[in-house]
Design a protein around this motif. Structure first.
Motif, short mmCIF file in Angstrom:
data_model
loop_
_atom_site.label_atom_id
_atom_site.label_comp_id
_atom_site.label_asym_id
_atom_site.label_seq_id
_atom_site.Cartn_x
_atom_site.Cartn_y
_atom_site.Cartn_z
N ARG A 107 8.13 -2.27 14.66
CA ARG A 107 6.97 -1.38 14.69
C ARG A 107 6.94 -0.52 13.43
NH1 ARG A 107 7.25 0.75 19.73
NH2 ARG A 107 5.80 -0.80 20.48
N GLY A 108 8.08 0.03 13.05
CA GLY A 108 8.15 0.84 11.84
C GLY A 108 7.79 0.05 10.60
N ALA A 109 8.29 -1.18 10.51
CA ALA A 109 7.98 -2.03 9.35
C ALA A 109 6.49 -2.37 9.31
CB ALA A 109 8.82 -3.31 9.40
N ILE A 110 5.90 -2.65 10.46
CA ILE A 110 4.46 -2.96 10.52
C ILE A 110 3.65 -1.74 10.10
CG2 ILE A 110 2.56 -3.46 12.12
CD1 ILE A 110 4.57 -5.33 13.59
N ILE A 112 4.50 0.57 8.03
CA ILE A 112 4.61 0.68 6.57
C ILE A 112 3.66 -0.29 5.89
CG2 ILE A 112 6.14 0.26 4.60
CD1 ILE A 112 8.43 1.39 6.38
N VAL A 113 3.65 -1.54 6.36
CA VAL A 113 2.76 -2.55 5.78
C VAL A 113 1.30 -2.15 5.96
CG1 VAL A 113 1.97 -4.95 6.00
CG2 VAL A 113 4.42 -4.44 5.99
N LEU A 114 0.94 -1.67 7.15
CA LEU A 114 -0.44 -1.25 7.40
C LEU A 114 -0.82 -0.08 6.50
CD1 LEU A 114 -0.70 -1.55 11.29
CD2 LEU A 114 -1.75 -3.03 9.55
N GLY A 115 0.10 0.84 6.30
CA GLY A 115 -0.16 1.96 5.39
C GLY A 115 -0.41 1.49 3.97
N ILE A 116 0.35 0.52 3.54
CA ILE A 116 0.16 -0.03 2.19
C ILE A 116 -1.19 -0.74 2.10
CG2 ILE A 116 0.99 -1.78 0.56
CD1 ILE A 116 3.86 -1.09 1.63
N LEU A 117 -1.51 -1.55 3.12
CA LEU A 117 -2.78 -2.28 3.12
C LEU A 117 -3.98 -1.34 3.19
CD1 LEU A 117 -1.87 -5.26 5.47
CD2 LEU A 117 -2.13 -5.31 2.98
N ASP A 118 -3.85 -0.23 3.89
CA ASP A 118 -4.94 0.74 4.00
C ASP A 118 -5.00 1.67 2.79
OD1 ASP A 118 -5.70 -0.23 6.47
OD2 ASP A 118 -4.64 1.31 7.61
#
Length: 132
Positions: A107-110, A112-118
């Motif tokens: 969940r934490g890794a996802i 982070i990825v979502l934050g980068i994508l957004d």
């Protein structure tokens, strides 16, 4: 009829470095826990290095879950694990803790990825000189 099982550690034996990578714990923490929890007693190979079984990795994740997530003291965690053992719930509890910790890490890794994508978070820095 086909049965499916949840993922668990698939190797037969793990080095202390591999256990540290799986559990996100430092080697000194594992060694300290060995002195506090009698069931954490990894075998040693011919070179004298610790080798952990998959079941021990799950127990380490249970200890981690009790100490870091549920905020038990070491003595409280020891008592809870003894209670699980007496009631026959130790294996299932260790497996659930392993899964819960893995889900939390994913969940934490996802996030982070979502934050980068957004565009809300900068991408992680690239390794320097081939370092991981």
């Amino acid at each position: 009829m086909t049965t499916t099982t949840s993922p668990r550690p698939v190797q037969e034996f793990y080095s202390i470095g591999e256990v540290c990578a799986l559990t996100e714990l430092k080697p000194h923490v594992l060694r300290y826990w060995e002195s506090q929890f009698r069931f954490l007693n990894p075998a040693k190979n011919r070179s004298g290095n610790r080798v952990y079984k998959g079941r021990e990795v799950e127990l380490i994740m249970l200890v981690k879950h009790l100490l870091y997530t549920e905020k038990f003291t070491i003595d409280g965690a020891r008592q809870r694990i003894d209670q699980y053992r007496r009631t026959g719930e130790l294996r299932a509890s260790a497996h659930r803790a392993f899964e819960a910790e893995m889900v939390g890490e994913l969940r934490g890794a996802i996030e982070i990825v979502l934050g980068i994508l957004d565009g809300k978070a900068p991408p992680p820095e690239k390794p320097v000189n081939g370092e991981p």
